[in-house]
Structures are given as structure tokens and as C-alpha cells.
Design a protein around this motif. Structure first.
Motif, mmCIF file in Angstrom:
data_model
loop_
_atom_site.group_PDB
_atom_site.id
_atom_site.type_symbol
_atom_site.label_atom_id
_atom_site.label_comp_id
_atom_site.label_asym_id
_atom_site.label_seq_id
_atom_site.Cartn_x
_atom_site.Cartn_y
_atom_site.Cartn_z
ATOM 1 N N LEU A 44 18.371 47.144 60.590
ATOM 2 C CA LEU A 44 18.054 47.699 59.270
ATOM 3 C C LEU A 44 19.267 48.414 58.684
ATOM 4 C CD1 LEU A 44 14.458 49.126 59.903
ATOM 5 C CD2 LEU A 44 15.069 47.075 58.609
ATOM 6 N N ASP A 45 19.944 49.208 59.498
ATOM 7 C CA ASP A 45 21.121 49.923 59.010
ATOM 8 C C ASP A 45 22.254 48.962 58.667
ATOM 9 O OD1 ASP A 45 19.750 52.253 59.376
ATOM 10 O OD2 ASP A 45 20.841 52.898 61.163
ATOM 11 N N TYR A 69 21.538 47.301 55.380
ATOM 12 C CA TYR A 69 21.773 48.232 54.276
ATOM 13 C C TYR A 69 23.264 48.403 54.007
ATOM 14 C CZ TYR A 69 21.971 52.578 51.637
ATOM 15 O OH TYR A 69 22.242 53.525 50.694
ATOM 16 N N TYR A 93 24.527 45.378 52.265
ATOM 17 C CA TYR A 93 24.049 45.406 50.880
ATOM 18 C C TYR A 93 24.919 46.339 50.031
ATOM 19 C CZ TYR A 93 21.192 47.705 47.259
ATOM 20 O OH TYR A 93 20.755 48.305 46.113
ATOM 21 N N LYS A 94 25.204 47.540 50.537
ATOM 22 C CA LYS A 94 26.027 48.488 49.802
ATOM 23 C C LYS A 94 27.474 48.010 49.688
ATOM 24 C CE LYS A 94 24.884 52.021 48.495
ATOM 25 N NZ LYS A 94 24.340 52.420 47.164
ATOM 26 N N ILE A 111 18.624 40.953 57.567
ATOM 27 C CA ILE A 111 17.240 41.414 57.386
ATOM 28 C C ILE A 111 16.248 40.331 57.793
ATOM 29 C CG2 ILE A 111 16.821 40.717 54.995
ATOM 30 C CD1 ILE A 111 16.000 44.143 56.501
ATOM 31 N N TYR A 167 9.782 49.276 54.783
ATOM 32 C CA TYR A 167 11.173 49.489 54.381
ATOM 33 C C TYR A 167 11.941 48.174 54.374
ATOM 34 C CZ TYR A 167 16.090 50.784 54.723
ATOM 35 O OH TYR A 167 17.443 50.872 54.526
ATOM 36 N N TYR A 206 11.170 46.340 51.278
ATOM 37 C CA TYR A 206 11.792 47.044 50.165
ATOM 38 C C TYR A 206 13.287 46.752 50.102
ATOM 39 C CZ TYR A 206 13.135 50.998 47.201
ATOM 40 O OH TYR A 206 13.643 51.784 46.200
ATOM 41 N N LEU A 207 13.944 46.819 51.257
ATOM 42 C CA LEU A 207 15.376 46.563 51.312
ATOM 43 C C LEU A 207 15.683 45.116 50.939
ATOM 44 C CD1 LEU A 207 18.243 47.420 51.941
ATOM 45 C CD2 LEU A 207 17.787 47.027 54.368
ATOM 46 N N ARG A 208 14.861 44.193 51.421
ATOM 47 C CA ARG A 208 15.114 42.783 51.076
ATOM 48 C C ARG A 208 14.951 42.558 49.574
ATOM 49 N NH1 ARG A 208 12.214 37.911 54.280
ATOM 50 N NH2 ARG A 208 10.421 38.545 53.019
ATOM 51 N N TYR A 213 7.626 53.964 49.739
ATOM 52 C CA TYR A 213 8.412 53.209 48.779
ATOM 53 C C TYR A 213 7.544 52.597 47.675
ATOM 54 C CZ TYR A 213 11.528 53.591 52.765
ATOM 55 O OH TYR A 213 12.270 54.078 53.808
#
Length: 270
Positions: free
Chosen positions: A76-77, A80, A83-84, A95, A110, A113-115, A162
């Protein structure tokens, strides 16, 4: 004499062996860092915004401790951080690997949401970020994927932290996709493909109710049907428009947005 010659050859061979040893590559010993310490280092870099270094550390964690105590959180990290960093393709691969390995994880909300955020970011290249280009005229298939991610999150996890933000993003994407369909309907009408224009406009009315694209779609339907000589269908579209919007013209559409516009809705989360 023969003894001296043999001794010389032996000495020469020994010297060559010694010189060769000087140039041999001797790998440095790999420092074994405990999983907890390595994860702490990666998380610190992530929190500091050092995404490139964080990605390196998370990838090291994943390779050294694939089934460690931080396995799911590492993915997950890592997603992210990618993505950033602007690497949506790698972030999606990461993901998706999380979904495959941890289908019942407690942080699935989460992950969805992140996807959704990652899919949304696929439409924001350098040109789209900084120049006044109407993004709704481009391919919106990644946005449809993002819309589905947020929809799944809201359906499966109604009490997720979220939820509120996902609802706002889903609504923004809904209006965005409606405007894209309107672009397509106009494209057909301008090229005198009136039947295709009418069908696409009818699709908007049916599938995107409540959006700013609906009044424009009804106008396109009426005009297209008149061009086709389908007076009854044209009058029906005009009647529907009058019942819902009166005699006023459709509201003026917003000008194309840049980073300060769309990003407010789609990229304000950290």
C-alpha cells in the motif's frame, strides 16, 4: 640452467595470479537490516516526501521479506509513493498485486480509494496539468475505472473513513464523464452523423441525469431528429426540455480548467 628456467616460470605464474587478484571484483557484504528498521526508514522517507528513496526502500523490503509482518502495508505504501511520484502504471501494478495477495485485508477500503486516485491521475500529464485544455474531450476510460473504484468502496464499505471524499470524487467524475459524452454527441452532429448524435444524446439523458450535459443533449436530440425528418421525435425532445428547463437556453458551460480547477477535486488528498 633448467632449474633456473623452471623457477622463473613458476615465479612469473605466481606474480600473474597475484596481479589478477588485484582486479577481481569482490562483492561488498550486504548489510542485513531487520525488517522493522527497514520499514521505519522507508516510512520516514515517505512522510518526508522523498518518494524515490522511499520506493527503493519499499522494494527492498518486498524482496527481502515477501511474507513479513509488514507485507500488506508495504504494498500500500509503495503504491502510494509511486502514485505521488507520478508513475501511475507502476502504482496500478502494485495495488493490483495487493488485491491479489490480500483479498480480505482490513484495509481494502483504502486500497479501493487509492486505486481510484491512481486511475484518475492517468489523465493528468504535463500538458493537461498546466495548459487550459478541456480534459473532458479526451479519452475518459481511466476515469470510468476510477468511478468504479469509488463506487465499489461506497458499496462495500459504507462506514469507511474515506466515504465522504469518495462521494465527492465520484460525483465530480460523473459530471466529467457526462461532458465527455456530450463532446461525442457534438462531434457526430458536426459531421452530419445525425442518427449517431441523437443516440448518443439520448444515452446522456438516460445515464447522466442531473448533470449539466442533459439540457444540451436534449437540444442535440431535437436538432438531430429534425435533420433526419423525424418531426415527432424532435417535438418530444423539445417538450421534455420545456417541462424540465422552461424556455431558457441551456446554461453556459464552464471554460476548460487547468491544475487549479480539476485538481481541487481530484488531487487534493494526501
Amino acid at each position: 640452467m633448467r632449474v633456473l628456467l623452471i623457477a622463473g616460470i613458476c615465479g612469473w605464474l605466481c606474480a600473474c595470479s597475484a596481479v589478477q587478484g588485484w582486479f577481481e571484483h569482490r562483492p561488498k557484504p550486504v548489510e542485513v537490516v531487520p525488517e522493522e528498521d527497514l520499514y521505519r526508514q522507508a516510512k520516514e522517507k515517505l512522510d518526508q516526501g522523498s518518494y524515490s528513496r522511499a520506493i527503493e526502500l519499499y522494494q527492498t523490503l518486498e524482496s527481502r521479506y515477501p511474507f513479513g509482518r509488514y507485507g500488506a502495508q508495504v504494498l500500500l505504501d509503495l503504491a502510494y509513493a509511486q502514485y505521488k511520484q507520478g508513475d501511475a502504471e507502476s502504482a496500478l501494478a502494485t495495488i493490483d498485486r495487493f488485491f491479489k495477495l490480500y483479498p480480505a485485508h482490513q484495509r481494502l477500503d483504502y486500497a479501493y480509494y487509492l486505486r481510484g486516485l491512481i486511475h484518475t491521475s492517468q489523465r493528468m500529464g504535463f500538458v493537461e496539468r498546466y495548459f487550459p485544455i478541456d480534459l473532458t474531450s479526451r479519452d475518459v476510460s481511466p476515469l470510468a475505472e476510477a468511478y468504479q473504484d469509488f463506487s465499489t468502496l461506497l458499496e462495500k464499505f459504507p462506514n469507511s473513513e474515506y466515504r465522504q471524499d469518495a462521494e465527492q470524487r465520484k460525483l465530480a467524475l460523473f459530471h466529467w464523464m457526462a461532458r465527455h459524452e456530450l463532446h461525442v454527441a457534438r462531434f457526430y452532429f458536426q459531421r452530419q452523423a445525425y442518427l449517431a448524435a441523437a443516440n448518443r444524446a439520448a444515452y446522456i439523458v438516460e445515464n447522466y441525469p442531473g448533470t449539466g450535459a442533459v439540457p444540451w443533449a436534449l437540444k442535440i436530440m431535437a436538432d438531430a431528429y429534425r435533420q433526419l425528418g423525424m418531426t415527432e421525435l424532435a417535438e418530444r425532445a423539445e417538450k421534455i426540455y420545456a417541462l424540465n428547463f422552461g424556455a431558457a437556453e441551456p446554461p453556459a458551460e464552464e471554460s476548460p480548467k487547468t491544475l487549479l480547477g480539476w485538481v481541487f477535486w481530484l488531487f487534493r488528498w494526501d
